[in-house]
Design a protein around this motif. Structure first.
Motif, short mmCIF file in Angstrom:
data_model
loop_
_atom_site.label_atom_id
_atom_site.label_comp_id
_atom_site.label_asym_id
_atom_site.label_seq_id
_atom_site.Cartn_x
_atom_site.Cartn_y
_atom_site.Cartn_z
N GLU A 96 0.80 -1.30 0.45
CA GLU A 96 0.56 0.30 -0.06
C GLU A 96 1.07 1.06 0.07
N LEU A 97 2.06 0.69 0.75
CA LEU A 97 2.76 2.08 0.74
C LEU A 97 3.34 2.62 -0.87
N ASN A 98 3.98 1.61 -1.39
CA ASN A 98 4.16 1.66 -2.26
C ASN A 98 3.41 1.74 -3.63
N ILE A 99 2.30 1.87 -3.13
CA ILE A 99 1.16 2.28 -4.33
C ILE A 99 0.98 3.65 -3.66
N GLN A 100 0.92 4.18 -2.78
CA GLN A 100 0.60 6.33 -2.55
C GLN A 100 1.63 6.62 -3.09
N VAL A 101 3.06 5.89 -3.20
CA VAL A 101 4.08 6.28 -4.08
C VAL A 101 3.71 6.51 -5.63
N PHE A 102 3.88 5.29 -5.79
CA PHE A 102 3.71 5.57 -7.14
C PHE A 102 3.11 6.06 -7.52
N ASP A 103 1.87 6.70 -7.36
CA ASP A 103 0.06 7.69 -7.29
C ASP A 103 1.62 8.89 -7.65
N ASP A 104 1.55 9.10 -5.75
CA ASP A 104 1.99 10.45 -5.97
C ASP A 104 3.04 11.27 -6.57
N LEU A 105 4.29 10.62 -7.14
CA LEU A 105 5.00 10.76 -7.93
C LEU A 105 4.25 10.96 -9.41
N GLN A 106 3.44 10.20 -10.08
CA GLN A 106 2.29 10.56 -11.22
C GLN A 106 1.99 12.19 -10.82
N LYS A 107 1.26 12.08 -9.68
CA LYS A 107 0.73 14.01 -9.08
C LYS A 107 2.37 14.99 -9.54
N LEU A 108 3.03 14.19 -8.91
CA LEU A 108 4.69 15.51 -8.47
C LEU A 108 5.04 15.70 -10.15
N LEU A 109 4.75 14.61 -10.87
CA LEU A 109 5.31 15.04 -12.53
C LEU A 109 3.94 15.76 -13.35
N LEU A 110 3.19 15.64 -13.17
CA LEU A 110 2.13 16.38 -13.41
C LEU A 110 1.77 18.06 -13.47
N SER A 111 1.66 18.29 -11.54
CA SER A 111 2.24 19.59 -11.09
C SER A 111 3.84 20.00 -11.83
N VAL A 112 5.47 19.46 -11.88
CA VAL A 112 6.25 19.93 -12.83
C VAL A 112 5.73 19.70 -14.53
N HIS A 113 5.10 19.46 -15.07
CA HIS A 113 4.90 19.91 -16.17
C HIS A 113 4.23 21.17 -16.48
N GLU A 114 2.97 21.06 -15.76
CA GLU A 114 2.11 22.16 -15.29
C GLU A 114 3.07 23.52 -15.07
N ASP A 115 4.37 23.01 -14.63
CA ASP A 115 4.77 24.80 -13.98
C ASP A 115 5.72 24.85 -15.19
N GLU A 116 5.77 24.11 -16.00
CA GLU A 116 6.78 23.91 -17.19
C GLU A 116 6.06 24.77 -18.07
N ARG A 117 4.63 24.36 -18.36
CA ARG A 117 4.09 24.68 -19.06
C ARG A 117 3.95 26.40 -19.00
N GLN A 118 3.42 26.73 -17.81
CA GLN A 118 3.21 27.94 -17.33
C GLN A 118 4.73 29.03 -17.57
#
Length: 336
Positions: free
Chosen positions: A269-291
């Motif tokens: 469960e902890l690993n799943i949470q890490v995987f999901d949060d990494l994807q969210k973090l990646l999306l936020s990084v992409h959004e920052d770069e786009r802006q």
């Protein structure tokens, strides 16, 4: 922005830490760990005094013979059973699907390495500190399995020598690390579940995932992929058999065994949470770069318009001058 997101996530209640969201598996243990080992001929003392040499064929063959007699009461089989559903969920996270589809990106891989570094740093610190604990000693193989050095090498390749200043991890990774420190101090036997989940999982898919990552990111060599290589293990399949037999030899009461099984579910469960949060973090990084890209590109476009207008105006003035000159010349000729 990424750091703000991480700080905000850390304030949220963690269902794992609070003990919610995970139901304790209801298991009927037909026999104790000691009875299971006696049936298969495994003796705990043998594993405390035998030093593993994976390249030694005699040692490997002798100890892996017992795996043919594994029963449903073996700890490794019970962990496999109780984590089956969680295993499937972990494989279907966006990050793992990217690997399976051969479409893992460089940003994904770099963020993944950052979290793996933090997790393995704490896991291996606690394994080292508890290396003499009766539950940890049988599965303590730093020369064969240690990942921290390989991760440091990969991170330096991707981020440069100052990579430690650039490591970014989501809140889920910090929660995972907190849990590892907690059980290292309070319940060292639970480290068995986390070591089994991480080490054997990475050993099983290491070579395949390494090739996928290399092809997906267009890497021309194995640089940046050290994490996926286990040079100290000559035969992954036989080593995994040996590891399971060592794990099955661990002395546990029924209460301790039940706790280890619950911890194995929690590890997934902890690993799943890490995987999901990494994807969210990646999306936020992409959004920052786009802006950022949008902010920088807008003034450039505004500057291009006046320049074009100036060039057009100059051309227009030139044409008008020619027209006036021709008109004047025509009038003069007519008058003449």
């Amino acid at each position: 922005m990424c750091k703000d997101i991480c700080r905000r996530e850390e304030t949220e209640e963690d269902p794992i830490k609070e003990g919610r969201g995970l139901e304790a598996p209801q298991l009927t243990l037909k026999r104790t760990a000691r009875e299971a080992r006696e049936k298969s001929g495994i003796h705990f003392a043998d594993y405390q005094t035998t030093q593993l040499h994976p390249n030694s064929e005699t040692t490997m063959e002798t100890e892996t013979q017992t795996t043919e007699q594994m029963t449903n009461s073996d700890l490794s089989e019970q962990i496999k059973a109780v984590t089956k559903e969680s295993h499937v969920r972990a494989e279907n996270t966006e990050l793992m699907l990217s690997f399976q589809r051969g479409k893992v990106t460089m940003p994904q891989h770099k963020l993944f390495l950052c979290s793996l570094y933090e997790v393995y740093k704490v896991l291996e610190e606690e394994m080292d500190r508890n290396s003499q604990h009766p539950s940890v000693a049988p599965i303590y193989f730093p020369a064969e399995l240690a990942r921290l050095g390989t991760l440091e090498k990969d991170l330096e390749y991707f981020y440069g020598q100052d990579w430690r200043e650039k490591v970014v991890v989501p809140a889920a990774t910090r929660r995972y690390c907190h849990r590892l420190r907690q059980i290292g101090k309070e319940n060292p036997e639970f480290l068995v579940a986390h070591a089994y989940t991480r080490y054997l999982g990475d050993l099983s898919g290491g070579q395949v995932l390494g090739r996928i990552a290399q092809k997906s990111m267009g890497l021309k060599s194995s640089e940046g992929l050290s994490f996926f290589a286990f040079p100290g293990v000559s035969s992954p399949n036989r080593f995994k058999q040996l590891y399971r037999s060592r794990m099955n030899s661990v002395e546990l009461t029924e209460e301790e065994r039940s706790g280890v099984l619950e911890e194995a579910v929690r590890a997934f469960e902890l690993n799943i949470q890490v995987f999901d949060d990494l994807q969210k973090l990646l999306l936020s990084v992409h959004e920052d770069e786009r802006q950022t890209s949008s902010t920088h590109s807008t003034p450039a476009k505004m500057l291009q318009l006046p320049r074009a207008m100036v060039q057009s105006s100059a051309l227009l003035r030139t044409l008008m001058g020619l027209f006036v000159a021709l008109a004047t010349l025509s009038i003069g000729i007519y008058a003449f």
